[in-house]
Scaffold this active site. Structure first.
Site, PDB file in Angstrom:
ATOM      1  N   SER A  22       0.854  -1.187   0.000  1.00 42.12           N
ATOM      2  CA  SER A  22       0.000   0.000   0.000  1.00 42.12           C
ATOM      3  C   SER A  22       0.891   1.238   0.000  1.00 42.12           C
ATOM      4  CB  SER A  22      -0.860  -0.003   1.265  1.00 42.12           C
ATOM      5  OG  SER A  22      -1.428   1.272   1.458  1.00 42.12           O
ATOM      6  N   SER A  23       0.368   2.334  -0.526  1.00 42.08           N
ATOM      7  CA  SER A  23       1.166   3.572  -0.537  1.00 42.08           C
ATOM      8  C   SER A  23       1.343   4.142   0.870  1.00 42.08           C
ATOM      9  CB  SER A  23       0.519   4.618  -1.449  1.00 42.08           C
ATOM     10  OG  SER A  23      -0.803   4.882  -1.032  1.00 42.08           O
ATOM     11  N   CYS A  24       0.566   3.645   1.856  1.00 42.05           N
ATOM     12  CA  CYS A  24       0.717   4.192   3.209  1.00 42.05           C
ATOM     13  C   CYS A  24       1.957   3.664   3.924  1.00 42.05           C
ATOM     14  CB  CYS A  24      -0.536   3.952   4.041  1.00 42.05           C
ATOM     15  SG  CYS A  24      -0.762   2.246   4.469  1.00 42.05           S
ATOM     16  N   TYR A  49      -1.607  -0.376  10.114  1.00 42.36           N
ATOM     17  CA  TYR A  49      -1.752  -1.039   8.810  1.00 42.36           C
ATOM     18  C   TYR A  49      -0.425  -0.977   8.037  1.00 42.36           C
ATOM     19  CZ  TYR A  49      -3.756  -1.860   4.129  1.00 42.36           C
ATOM     20  OH  TYR A  49      -4.050  -2.342   2.885  1.00 42.36           O
ATOM     21  N   LYS A  60       1.968  -4.009   6.587  1.00 41.60           N
ATOM     22  CA  LYS A  60       2.340  -4.115   5.169  1.00 41.60           C
ATOM     23  C   LYS A  60       3.864  -4.117   5.007  1.00 41.60           C
ATOM     24  CE  LYS A  60      -1.567  -4.500   3.036  1.00 41.60           C
ATOM     25  NZ  LYS A  60      -1.878  -5.727   2.287  1.00 41.60           N
ATOM     26  N   HIS A 102     -13.225   3.988   2.263  1.00 42.05           N
ATOM     27  CA  HIS A 102     -12.296   5.033   1.832  1.00 42.05           C
ATOM     28  C   HIS A 102     -13.104   6.209   1.267  1.00 42.05           C
ATOM     29  CE1 HIS A 102      -9.553   1.533   1.876  1.00 42.05           C
ATOM     30  NE2 HIS A 102      -8.679   2.441   2.275  1.00 42.05           N
TER      31      HIS A 102
HETATM   32  O1  GFB Z   1      -9.592   7.419   1.778  1.00 40.93           O
HETATM   33  P1  GFB Z   1      -9.342   7.774   3.185  1.00 40.93           P
HETATM   34  O2  GFB Z   1     -10.298   7.244   4.190  1.00 40.93           O
HETATM   35  O3  GFB Z   1      -7.910   7.320   3.664  1.00 40.93           O
HETATM   36  O4  GFB Z   1      -9.379   9.377   3.329  1.00 40.93           O
HETATM   37  P2  GFB Z   1      -6.374   7.803   3.454  1.00 40.93           P
HETATM   38  C1  GFB Z   1      -8.713  10.232   2.435  1.00 40.93           C
HETATM   39  C2  GFB Z   1      -9.028  11.685   2.781  1.00 40.93           C
HETATM   40  O5  GFB Z   1     -10.411  11.952   2.492  1.00 40.93           O
HETATM   41  C3  GFB Z   1      -8.817  12.065   4.243  1.00 40.93           C
HETATM   42  C4  GFB Z   1     -11.007  12.621   3.580  1.00 40.93           C
HETATM   43  O6  GFB Z   1      -8.268  13.369   4.305  1.00 40.93           O
HETATM   44  C5  GFB Z   1     -10.249  12.083   4.798  1.00 40.93           C
HETATM   45  O7  GFB Z   1     -10.426  12.937   5.928  1.00 40.93           O
HETATM   46  N1  GFB Z   1     -12.461  12.380   3.593  1.00 40.93           N
HETATM   47  C6  GFB Z   1     -13.410  13.329   3.374  1.00 40.93           C
HETATM   48  C7  GFB Z   1     -13.098  11.227   3.844  1.00 40.93           C
HETATM   49  N2  GFB Z   1     -14.642  12.824   3.527  1.00 40.93           N
HETATM   50  C8  GFB Z   1     -14.484  11.505   3.815  1.00 40.93           C
HETATM   51  C9  GFB Z   1     -15.405  10.444   4.069  1.00 40.93           C
HETATM   52  O8  GFB Z   1     -16.629  10.612   4.072  1.00 40.93           O
HETATM   53  N3  GFB Z   1     -14.871   9.198   4.305  1.00 40.93           N
HETATM   54  C10 GFB Z   1     -13.519   8.991   4.304  1.00 40.93           C
HETATM   55  N4  GFB Z   1     -13.071   7.733   4.524  1.00 40.93           N
HETATM   56  N5  GFB Z   1     -12.619   9.990   4.092  1.00 40.93           N
HETATM   57  C11 GFB Z   1      -5.952   5.325   3.765  1.00 40.93           C
HETATM   58  C12 GFB Z   1      -5.411   4.457   4.864  1.00 40.93           C
HETATM   59  O9  GFB Z   1      -5.628   6.606   4.088  1.00 40.93           O
HETATM   60  O10 GFB Z   1      -5.364   5.035   2.521  1.00 40.93           O
HETATM   61  C13 GFB Z   1      -5.402   3.037   4.504  1.00 40.93           C
HETATM   62  O11 GFB Z   1      -6.138   4.700   6.044  1.00 40.93           O
HETATM   63  C14 GFB Z   1      -4.920   2.781   3.087  1.00 40.93           C
HETATM   64  O12 GFB Z   1      -4.568   2.396   5.403  1.00 40.93           O
HETATM   65  C15 GFB Z   1      -5.502   3.741   2.078  1.00 40.93           C
HETATM   66  O13 GFB Z   1      -3.530   2.841   3.040  1.00 40.93           O
HETATM   67  C16 GFB Z   1      -4.894   3.584   0.711  1.00 40.93           C
HETATM   68  O14 GFB Z   1      -6.033   7.985   2.030  1.00 40.93           O
HETATM   69  O15 GFB Z   1      -6.090   8.989   4.343  1.00 40.93           O
END
Ligand code: GFB
Length: 310
Positions: A108-110, A137, A141, A180
């Site tokens: 994963s990119s994280c 996570y 990974k 996500h």
């Molecule tokens: O996709 P996401 O949940 O994960 O959130 P990450 C990306 C951005 O979108 C964050 C914003 O800045 C969130 O605050 N966001 C805005 C939202 N509205 C929403 C919403 O309704 N739901 C969600 N979920 N986000 C993940 C990692 O990070 O990336 C995983 O937690 C994994 O481990 C994945 O690596 C690829 O991109 O921040």
């Protein structure tokens, strides 16, 4: 790869695994053993060893993982660390014992540091502190990558590790607590439109930037790398451009047809400020993605309407 070779896709029900199986079947691969969670618990080392002993796959793709968006990662670090370590340890070790010809581990990119140079080259791994919201996570990974590299160094195994950027597409998780951002905003925009609401709540500030790749492109890249890439060094898979969360929200509202206001919920975390992968290495091998974001979002919304929306 021979079309009759036995390929086991661990996690074939998920976003990534299901896209891999679709792609393999389209390409004419037909020897794809499948086990539901009720038939095989991938965290159960003994059960996984027995399964590999019986099936003896030639190729294994490790797409099984506990995954989730920023909130789920932040709320459940124990599960994200422990479940992922258990699953990947048992599958990778059993694959080695069963003498598989090749294994692909989905990273994963994280895994990269929170403040990595942008776009992020593969060499940024372990060069700085991780983003706290998904540290558990990421550590799991990174352990998976290191285990694959250890099998390669100590036993000459052909175990490769790929690092996909943020993914989306059919079979994504649309649960608002655990999904996500892209799937969450598709659902929120759809529901706001259906309710004729005037507002849609988006988490954080809208400033973070993310790169999004359609999972069908990811599957195509993985098949390409199974054919062409035999190095234990990690390799990035991405689209090549990123957008801000605000821009993503606007694009999704446009595709869905919701024209109300965006409201920002500052109590939710932003996470890492930017996460754009450097895909020079993959492009140099001759692979490129094909599904632009707007097209991919429209296709995913279509899938959501047919499969999830009530
Ligand atoms: O996709 P996401 O949940 O994960 O959130 P990450 C990306 C951005 O979108 C964050 C914003 O800045 C969130 O605050 N966001 C805005 C939202 N509205 C929403 C919403 O309704 N739901 C969600 N979920 N986000 C993940 C990692 O990070 O990336 C995983 O937690 C994994 O481990 C994945 O690596 C690829 O991109 O921040």
């Amino acid at each position: 790869m021979d079309k009759s070779e036995k390929i086991f896709v661990a996690g074939h029900h998920g976003l990534v695994g299901s896209a891999l199986v679709r792609r393999l079947e389209q390409e004419g691969f037909h020897n794809l053993p499948k086990r539901d969670r009720s038939q095989l618990d991938l965290a159960d080392e003994r059960a996984v060893h027995n399964f590999f002993g019986e099936e003896k796959p030639a190729i294994v793709i490790v797409a099984a993982a506990r995954v989730g968006g920023i909130k789920a990662n932040n709320d459940y670090p124990v599960e994200f660390l422990l479940d992922n370590l258990r699953i990947q340890n048992s599958v990778i070790y059993a694959a080695h014992k069963a003498g598989v010809r090749k294994l692909l581990f989905m990273g994963s990119s994280c895994i990269y540091p929170k403040f990595a140079p942008q776009p992020i080259p593969e060499t940024a791994l372990l060069n700085g502190p991780l983003e706290p919201t998904n540290e558990a996570y990421a550590i799991a990974k990174i352990a998976g990558i290191k285990l694959c590299q250890a099998f390669s160094r100590e036993y000459g195994a052909n175990f490769i590790s790929v690092m996909p950027t943020n993914l989306y597409g059919p079979n994504d998780n649309f649960d608002l607590e655990t999904s996500h951002v892209l799937a969450a905003l598709l659902r929120k925009a759809h529901e706001a439109k259906s309710r004729k609401a005037r507002e849609l709540v988006v988490w954080g500030s809208g400033k973070p930037r993310r790169e999004f790749l359609h999972v069908t492109d990811l599957a195509s890249a993985c098949l390409f790398l199974l054919e062409k890439y035999d190095s234990p060094e990690i390799i990035n898979i991405g689209w090549g451009e990123d957008i801000s969360i605000r821009e993503l929200a606007e694009l999704i509202c446009d595709v869905v047809g919701f024209d109300g206001e965006l409201v920002w919920d500052a109590t939710k975390p932003d996470g890492t400020p930017r996460k754009l992968l450097d895909t020079t290495k993959l492009r140099a091998l001759g692979w490129q993605p094909t599904i632009p974001l707007r097209q991919g979002v429209a296709q995913t919304y279509d899938w959501f309407l047919k499969n999830v929306a009530g």
